[in-house]
Design an enzyme around this catalytic site. Structure first.
Site, PDB file in Angstrom:
ATOM      1  N   CYS A   2       3.674   6.172  -7.738  1.00 55.36           N
ATOM      2  CA  CYS A   2       3.720   7.518  -8.288  1.00 55.36           C
ATOM      3  C   CYS A   2       2.435   7.761  -9.060  1.00 55.36           C
ATOM      4  O   CYS A   2       1.661   6.834  -9.294  1.00 55.36           O
ATOM      5  CB  CYS A   2       4.883   7.653  -9.280  1.00 55.36           C
ATOM      6  SG  CYS A   2       6.475   7.318  -8.529  1.00 55.36           S
ATOM      7  N   GLY A  31       1.898  10.396  -4.553  1.00 59.27           N
ATOM      8  CA  GLY A  31       3.306  10.639  -4.249  1.00 59.27           C
ATOM      9  C   GLY A  31       3.517  12.083  -3.888  1.00 59.27           C
ATOM     10  O   GLY A  31       3.054  12.971  -4.602  1.00 59.27           O
ATOM     11  N   ASN A 110       5.393   5.024 -13.452  1.00 58.63           N
ATOM     12  CA  ASN A 110       4.870   4.530 -12.179  1.00 58.63           C
ATOM     13  C   ASN A 110       5.149   3.035 -12.091  1.00 58.63           C
ATOM     14  O   ASN A 110       4.783   2.296 -13.001  1.00 58.63           O
ATOM     15  CB  ASN A 110       3.360   4.783 -12.089  1.00 58.63           C
ATOM     16  CG  ASN A 110       2.725   4.193 -10.827  1.00 58.63           C
ATOM     17  OD1 ASN A 110       1.551   3.868 -10.831  1.00 58.63           O
ATOM     18  ND2 ASN A 110       3.477   4.038  -9.771  1.00 58.63           N
ATOM     19  N   GLY A 111       5.793   2.609 -10.998  1.00 58.59           N
ATOM     20  CA  GLY A 111       6.114   1.189 -10.817  1.00 58.59           C
ATOM     21  C   GLY A 111       7.580   1.036 -10.487  1.00 58.59           C
ATOM     22  O   GLY A 111       8.292   2.019 -10.285  1.00 58.59           O
ATOM     23  N   TYR A 263      -5.985   0.577  -0.829  1.00 55.50           N
ATOM     24  CA  TYR A 263      -5.428   1.743  -0.154  1.00 55.50           C
ATOM     25  C   TYR A 263      -5.049   2.901  -1.065  1.00 55.50           C
ATOM     26  O   TYR A 263      -5.314   4.057  -0.754  1.00 55.50           O
ATOM     27  CB  TYR A 263      -4.195   1.300   0.641  1.00 55.50           C
ATOM     28  CG  TYR A 263      -3.325   2.422   1.162  1.00 55.50           C
ATOM     29  CD1 TYR A 263      -3.806   3.303   2.123  1.00 55.50           C
ATOM     30  CD2 TYR A 263      -2.028   2.580   0.710  1.00 55.50           C
ATOM     31  CE1 TYR A 263      -2.993   4.330   2.607  1.00 55.50           C
ATOM     32  CE2 TYR A 263      -1.225   3.606   1.196  1.00 55.50           C
ATOM     33  CZ  TYR A 263      -1.710   4.480   2.140  1.00 55.50           C
ATOM     34  OH  TYR A 263      -0.928   5.475   2.621  1.00 55.50           O
ATOM     35  N   ASP A 374      -6.949   0.501   6.598  1.00 56.31           N
ATOM     36  CA  ASP A 374      -6.845  -0.204   5.315  1.00 56.31           C
ATOM     37  C   ASP A 374      -5.853  -1.353   5.407  1.00 56.31           C
ATOM     38  O   ASP A 374      -6.062  -2.411   4.830  1.00 56.31           O
ATOM     39  CB  ASP A 374      -6.448   0.781   4.196  1.00 56.31           C
ATOM     40  CG  ASP A 374      -5.204   1.546   4.536  1.00 56.31           C
ATOM     41  OD1 ASP A 374      -4.118   1.006   4.314  1.00 56.31           O
ATOM     42  OD2 ASP A 374      -5.313   2.677   5.043  1.00 56.31           O
TER      43      ASP A 374
HETATM   44  P1  AMP Z   1       2.118   0.903   9.608  1.00 54.18           P
HETATM   45  O1  AMP Z   1       2.392   1.788  10.746  1.00 54.18           O
HETATM   46  O2  AMP Z   1       3.415   0.618   8.843  1.00 54.18           O
HETATM   47  O3  AMP Z   1       1.414  -0.361   9.956  1.00 54.18           O
HETATM   48  O4  AMP Z   1       1.246   1.726   8.552  1.00 54.18           O
HETATM   49  C1  AMP Z   1      -0.115   1.742   8.537  1.00 54.18           C
HETATM   50  C2  AMP Z   1      -0.705   2.704   7.542  1.00 54.18           C
HETATM   51  O5  AMP Z   1       0.253   3.371   6.693  1.00 54.18           O
HETATM   52  C3  AMP Z   1      -1.629   1.993   6.602  1.00 54.18           C
HETATM   53  O6  AMP Z   1      -2.676   2.868   6.291  1.00 54.18           O
HETATM   54  C4  AMP Z   1      -0.750   1.702   5.412  1.00 54.18           C
HETATM   55  O7  AMP Z   1      -1.498   1.472   4.262  1.00 54.18           O
HETATM   56  C5  AMP Z   1       0.155   2.899   5.355  1.00 54.18           C
HETATM   57  N1  AMP Z   1       1.524   2.528   4.913  1.00 54.18           N
HETATM   58  C6  AMP Z   1       2.483   2.022   5.672  1.00 54.18           C
HETATM   59  N2  AMP Z   1       3.632   1.821   4.987  1.00 54.18           N
HETATM   60  C7  AMP Z   1       3.390   2.200   3.743  1.00 54.18           C
HETATM   61  C8  AMP Z   1       4.174   2.257   2.558  1.00 54.18           C
HETATM   62  N3  AMP Z   1       5.409   1.875   2.517  1.00 54.18           N
HETATM   63  N4  AMP Z   1       3.589   2.734   1.451  1.00 54.18           N
HETATM   64  C9  AMP Z   1       2.316   3.116   1.487  1.00 54.18           C
HETATM   65  N5  AMP Z   1       1.539   3.086   2.560  1.00 54.18           N
HETATM   66  C10 AMP Z   1       2.036   2.653   3.690  1.00 54.18           C
END
Ligand code: AMP
Length: 499
Positions: A2, A31, A110-111, A263, A374
């Site tokens: 958040c 968020g 946040n957390g 990220y 990332d």
């Molecule tokens: P994925 O399809 O799950 O491998 O997602 C790849 C991308 O979405 C990357 O850029 C991740 O950093 C971001 N991502 C995936 N899941 C999350 C999550 N739960 N929270 C934040 N970023 C996410």
């Protein structure tokens, strides 16, 4: 995850909520589920109502209209942008959380806390405080309210230290104490970021802003003062006098989350005095050194390096620069579609990838492309993107992750819930790069190593970030983990409801 913000300034020129609103716009990336602001007007404290709030599901610009912001009177305000890890879509879980007794207290958080279930039970059994939401922030607020015996710094400090001793996990908090002022504190390991800024006011005093990142400080003309220290409590009263202390009770070292640099945070922010942009460039350089070995050995040849927008642009440019390859933006993002992870079912996420990115066929056709992202979490996005680039005529597609393999759930704010959903973990806890290459249908997958991630952060922080939290990579959690299994079960039930 958040975004939090807190503002305190001149009573005569009470625009705290307006500043909080503009600040939240710059924290929107933290968020997108919900947003809210709580303000307090000292001048109205003998009147009918001195607290004012507005909050709802949705983006910051949808939750607040000009008349709403104007109704949030007062010289102190806190605000929140929500990324839900539980209770997504629940209006009751939208922050700020507030209680009228004692003194009137509101917080934004946040957390995540790990022993949420235990804290909730103790609040109910020992303190007769029942939860009305599924949010752990509500339990922090209730714990604070139960233990605070006055509005002085010492009173607040005693209550916050009780939180440090009993509540385990990640919490960066900003709050308002009615008749008191603005406060902010960070868990003893400082897992989530929090920074302090100040601005000279017309009366010669300083107004203050606390925020998750430095980006709103610069935007609103605040000078960066410092990061709030792990275990630190800051209190700024009505007269704009700042008092602070750092908790000495736990002999722990700072463990800021590595994923903020990799990220989550905005590229123009600085966290723990360490630029996010610089860290991402360095992550690209470190990966380039790894890929250069493959190129030298003749195992890999490439025509261009391309980012998966947006976060990985910086790292991809660093990687291309160091390898001496052209940097090309071959995937164009539809900026009107939200980040896919916010969508709450696998089917929704997969469909959203198709809508979100379009390939530049003229740049891809016949080329060997190194795609940089990332991180790879579930692998959903990566597999789709690789297919997309292949369909656009690429000869070969290599996929590179600036984050090392994510193999463990995060209990500190990220929604990486189940180990077997994480592609780098799988049912047995660990998959190799070769196995992941096959699953993603790539020509090769290369991850950052744990060592090179450490090198990158240490290098651009001039040694300040020594031991970041890498629990999602190593399974070594820095906090007490009692209650983690219960939290996982709760999240599972919650997700079942929204699938
Ligand atoms: P994925 O399809 O799950 O491998 O997602 C790849 C991308 O979405 C990357 O850029 C991740 O950093 C971001 N991502 C995936 N899941 C999350 C999550 N739960 N929270 C934040 N970023 C996410």
């Amino acid at each position: 995850m958040c975004g939090v913000i807190g503002v305190i300034g001149n009573e005569e020129n009470s625009e705290a909520a307006k500043e909080a609103f503009l600040g939240l716009i710059t924290l929107q990336h933290r968020g997108q589920d919900a947003a809210g602001i709580l303000s307090y007007d000292f001048a109205e404290s003998n009147g009918v109502q001195s607290f004012h709030h507005a909050k709802n599901l949705g983006l910051v610009e949808n939750v607040f209209t000009r008349p709403v912001i104007e109704s949030l009177r007062g010289s102190v305000a806190i605000g929140h942008t929500r990324y839900a890890t539980i209770g997504r879509g629940n209006v009751a879980d939208v922050q700020p959380f507030m209680l009228n007794y004692p003194y009137g207290i509101g917080i934004v958080h946040n957390g995540n806390i790990v022993n949420y279930g235990e804290v909730k039970q103790r609040l109910a059994k020992d303190m007769h405080r029942m939860s009305m939401t599924s949010s752990d922030s509500e339990t922090i607020l209730n714990w604070l309210a139960h233990h605070i015996e006055g509005t002085s710094f010492k009173h607040l400090e005693k209550a916050v230290h009780s939180i440090f001793e009993n509540i385990h996990g990640a919490y960066s908090i900003a709050g308002i104490l009615g008749e008191g002022g603005l406060f902010a504190f960070r868990d003893p390991m400082g897992i989530r970021p929090l920074v302090l800024g100040k601005k000279k006011l017309s009366n010669g005093k300083f107004g203050y802003m606390v925020a998750s990142e430095t980006v709103p400080l610069h935007f609103m003309g605040y000078e960066f003062d410092r990061s709030v220290q792990p275990g630190e409590l800051i209190y700024i009263n009505r007269d704009l006098e700042l008092t602070s202390s750092v908790y000495q009770g736990k002999n722990v070292e700072p463990r800021p989350c590595m994923f903020e640099w990799v990220y989550f945070s905005s590229a123009e922010s600085e966290i723990e005095n360490t630029p996010v942009y610089g860290a991402r460039l360095e992550l690209g350089h470190q990966l380039a050194d790894r890929i250069a070995v493959e190129m030298k050995a003749g195992r890999l040849q490439a025509d261009l390096v391309a980012p998966v927008p947006d976060t990985s642009r910086t790292a991809a440019s660093g990687l291309a620069e160091r390898l001496g390859l052209p940097y090309r933006e071959v995937l164009i993002k539809n900026r009107y579609i939200k980040r896919t992870f916010i969508l709450n079912s696998q089917k929704n996420r997969e469909e959203a990838v198709d809508l979100k990115l379009n390939p530049v066929v003229s740049e891809i056709k016949g080329k060997t492309v190194i795609l940089v992202d990332d991180s790879i979490v579930r692998g959903t996005t990566s597999r789709k993107i690789i297919q997309l680039v292949r369909r656009a005529g690429a000869k070969k597609v290599y996929f590179v992750s600036t984050c090392p393999p994510i193999r463990f759930p995060c209990y500190y704010g990220f929604d990486f819930p189940e180990q077997n959903e994480l592609i780098a973990a799988g049912p047995n806890g660990s998959r190799t790069e070769e196995e992941i290459t096959k699953m993603l249908d790539a020509d090769g997958v290369f991850y950052q190593t744990l060592d090179s991630l450490g090198n990158a952060l240490s290098k651009c922080s001039l040694g300040l970030v020594k031991n970041p939290c890498t629990a999602c990579l190593t399974g070594k959690y820095p906090t007490d983990m009692k209650g983690a299994a219960e939290l996982t079960a709760l999240r599972r039930t919650d997700r079942g409801k929204s699938e």
